[in-house]
Design a protein around this motif. Structure first.
Motif, short mmCIF file in Angstrom:
data_model
loop_
_atom_site.label_atom_id
_atom_site.label_comp_id
_atom_site.label_asym_id
_atom_site.label_seq_id
_atom_site.Cartn_x
_atom_site.Cartn_y
_atom_site.Cartn_z
N SER A 245 -6.36 29.77 10.36
CA SER A 245 -6.52 28.87 9.22
C SER A 245 -5.96 27.49 9.58
CB SER A 245 -5.78 29.41 7.99
OG SER A 245 -5.78 28.46 6.94
N PHE A 246 -6.79 26.46 9.44
CA PHE A 246 -6.33 25.08 9.62
C PHE A 246 -5.54 24.71 8.38
CE2 PHE A 246 -7.92 20.42 9.41
CZ PHE A 246 -6.69 19.96 9.85
N ASP A 247 -4.22 24.52 8.54
CA ASP A 247 -3.32 24.29 7.42
C ASP A 247 -2.58 22.98 7.63
OD1 ASP A 247 -1.20 24.35 5.54
OD2 ASP A 247 -1.22 26.53 5.51
N LEU A 248 -2.89 21.97 6.82
CA LEU A 248 -2.30 20.64 7.00
C LEU A 248 -0.83 20.57 6.60
CD1 LEU A 248 -5.55 19.95 6.48
CD2 LEU A 248 -4.62 17.64 6.59
N SER A 249 -0.29 21.64 5.98
CA SER A 249 1.13 21.62 5.62
C SER A 249 2.02 22.13 6.75
CB SER A 249 1.37 22.47 4.37
OG SER A 249 1.18 23.84 4.65
N LEU A 250 1.43 22.70 7.80
CA LEU A 250 2.23 23.23 8.91
C LEU A 250 2.81 22.06 9.70
CD1 LEU A 250 3.16 25.74 10.49
CD2 LEU A 250 1.09 25.53 11.87
N ALA A 251 4.13 21.99 9.75
CA ALA A 251 4.77 20.81 10.37
C ALA A 251 6.02 21.21 11.14
CB ALA A 251 5.13 19.79 9.29
N ARG A 252 5.92 22.25 11.98
CA ARG A 252 7.09 22.78 12.69
C ARG A 252 7.28 22.11 14.05
NH1 ARG A 252 6.70 26.48 16.34
NH2 ARG A 252 8.46 27.64 15.48
N GLY A 253 8.55 22.05 14.49
CA GLY A 253 8.87 21.63 15.85
C GLY A 253 8.36 20.27 16.27
N LEU A 254 8.37 19.31 15.38
CA LEU A 254 7.74 18.03 15.70
C LEU A 254 8.58 17.14 16.59
CD1 LEU A 254 5.95 17.26 12.34
CD2 LEU A 254 5.05 18.33 14.39
N ASP A 255 9.77 17.59 16.96
CA ASP A 255 10.57 16.80 17.90
C ASP A 255 10.06 16.96 19.33
OD1 ASP A 255 12.23 15.76 16.00
OD2 ASP A 255 13.70 17.37 16.15
N TYR A 256 9.31 18.04 19.58
CA TYR A 256 8.85 18.26 20.96
C TYR A 256 7.36 18.60 21.07
CZ TYR A 256 10.25 22.90 19.27
OH TYR A 256 10.44 24.02 18.50
N TYR A 257 6.71 19.07 20.00
CA TYR A 257 5.28 19.36 20.09
C TYR A 257 4.48 18.06 20.08
CZ TYR A 257 6.13 24.33 19.40
OH TYR A 257 6.55 25.62 19.56
N THR A 258 3.43 18.04 20.91
CA THR A 258 2.63 16.82 21.06
C THR A 258 1.18 16.98 20.61
OG1 THR A 258 2.13 17.47 23.34
CG2 THR A 258 4.02 16.02 23.01
N GLY A 259 0.75 18.20 20.37
CA GLY A 259 -0.64 18.43 19.98
C GLY A 259 -0.74 19.57 18.99
N VAL A 260 -1.51 20.59 19.34
CA VAL A 260 -1.71 21.74 18.46
C VAL A 260 -0.39 22.46 18.22
CG1 VAL A 260 -2.80 24.02 18.28
CG2 VAL A 260 -4.13 22.07 19.08
N ILE A 261 -0.15 22.87 16.96
CA ILE A 261 0.98 23.72 16.61
C ILE A 261 0.43 24.90 15.83
CG2 ILE A 261 2.82 21.99 16.60
CD1 ILE A 261 2.34 21.47 13.69
N PHE A 262 1.07 26.06 15.97
CA PHE A 262 0.57 27.24 15.26
C PHE A 262 1.72 28.18 14.91
CE2 PHE A 262 -0.35 27.39 19.82
CZ PHE A 262 0.42 28.46 20.25
#
Length: 435
Positions: A245-262
């Motif tokens: 599911s493409f979920d625009l509220s998913l916002a984890r680990g943004l200090d190091y993730y650069t692209g897709v997160i899941f």
């Protein structure tokens, strides 16, 4: 009455059982019952004035695992490891610290390993049979682009992200209140964010946002949406698009993730017909972090990476709870066959046979008594879940055969001694399972 040393051992073991039940959050009735047994044992032990008191404790942050718990852990790890190896994974072990020069090279299409990472995640969760699950995906660039077009100041990107990431636990009204009341975001900006981050769906949502008048004008968001569309194409080829599911509220680990997160969550069945299943907890997560490894590259190159983390402790708890609820037995050994005797004075023959089986790689046991009763040996197999019994008797020795008994069906067949190893292997070849 047992001697003092034996009682002390019983008290220690019972104390460990009580602690284990508390860590597992067992029912109050079960804990009270085991505590009562502990107190009864301590009463039998009585005072010992001359002996120094000490308390056995596990180090902080660690725990003991019973044979039953270790059996579950090992089988969960077997599922995870075999899945990774099926996809060509190599095993490494990293020490706490190490001084080492290394060189990394090679480039690849980032969406292929991202898709395979999601495929591995789905395979592991399906194999573990812990319930229905859903994998949420988003992209760091889509988040940043969304905040930019909504008017979030650059300095507030990360703190607003942390608020948005709570949407799987609290309502939008609570999230908005935090962003406006605690973090000083303008109400109209929060409303614009809400129009985006409350959306979730499949590739059709990606295509819809690619046509969005605002997002389509933002370079970061456009790149993220384009890659996500390609990712869904690969997920469809892998046969798992319905789990994503493409979920625009998913916002984890943004200090190091650069692209897709899941992130994978277990689903709770809907309370009423027509309702959507609810996510009840994260069991796996990961994403792309192209900038992280490059920090340690001596040449400062950008190294493409994607990672996957399995929440093994949570999965262990879920599997244990399921087995407890179903009253299922868990085998604590992998013994394939018990070597037994039908008459007395056959200890030497049992030892010779079990040595042959061990040398052939067969997992075998025998009871540590000279002349155990056959019924006791068969009952031990039933209690321990051992599937086969190799029975030696006087007549079998004369005929050069071993009587091989299936514990579950109680069927018996005479097998030539030289064929015994192959027959045991044939009968015990079972697919990997949790219980």
């Amino acid at each position: 009455m047992a001697d003092r040393a034996t009682l002390e051992d019983l008290v220690r073991l019972q104390g460990e059982r009580v602690r284990a039940l508390k860590q597992q959050k067992a029912s109050a009735e079960q804990i009270e019952e085991e505590v009562a047994k502990l107190l009864k044992l301590k009463a039998q032990l009585g005072p010992d004035e001359g002996k120094q008191k000490f308390v056995l404790k596990t180090p902080k942050g660690t725990r003991d695992y019973s044979p039953r718990q270790m059996a579950v852990r090992e089988k969960v790890f077997d599922v995870i490891i075999s899945c990774f190896k099926r996809h060509g994974a190599e095993v490494i072990d990293t020490p706490v610290f190490e001084l080492k020069d290394f060189d990394i090279a090679g480039q690849f299409d980032p969406m292929i390993p991202d898709a395979e990472c999601l495929k591995i995640m789905c395979e592991i969760l399906s194999s573990l049979q812990i319930g229905d699950f859903l994998v949420k995906v988003n992209d760091r660039r889509i988040l940043d682009g969304t905040f930019a077009v909504c008017g979030v100041p650059d300095s507030k990107f990360r703190t607003i992200c942390s608020s948005v990431d709570k949407l799987d636990k609290v309502s939008w009204e609570e999230v908005k209140s935090e962003m406006v009341g605690e973090k000083g975001l303008a109400p109209e900006v929060a409303d614009r964010i809400g129009d985006y981050v409350q959306q979730h769906g499949g590739v059709s949502l990606v295509e819809q946002l690619l046509q969005d008048p605002k997002l389509s004008q933002n370079k970061q968001a456009l790149e993220g949406l384009g890659d996500l569309k390609l990712l869904f194409e690969y997920l469809t080829l892998f046969g798992i698009a319905d789990k994503i599911s493409f979920d625009l509220s998913l916002a984890r680990g943004l200090d190091y993730y650069t692209g897709v997160i899941f992130e994978a969550v277990l689903l709770q069945p809907p309370a009423q017909a027509g309702e959507e299943p609810l996510g009840v907890g994260s069991v796996a997560a990961g994403g792309r972090y192209d900038g992280l490894v490059g920090m340690f590259d001596p040449k400062g190159r950008k190294v493409p990476c994607v990672g996957l983390s399995i929440g093994v402790e949570r999965i262990f708890s879920i599997v244990e709870q399921r087995l407890e609820a179903l009253k299922e037995k868990v085998r604590t050994t992998e013994t394939q066959v018990l070597v037994a005797s039908a008459q007395k004075k056959l200890l030497e023959e049992r030892l010779k046979l079990i040595s042959e089986l061990w040398d052939a790689g067969i997992k075998a046991e025998l009871l540590y008594k000279k002349n155990p009763k056959l019924l006791n040996q068969l009952q031990y197999c039933e209690e321990a879940g051992i599937p086969l019994v190799a029975i030696i008797g006087e007549q079998e020795l004369k005929d050069g055969v071993i009587k091989l008994r299936s514990v579950a069906s109680r069927e018996e067949v005479d097998v030539r001694r030289e064929d015994l190893v192959e027959e045991i292997r044939r009968k015990t070849s079972q697919p990997l399972c949790i219980c």
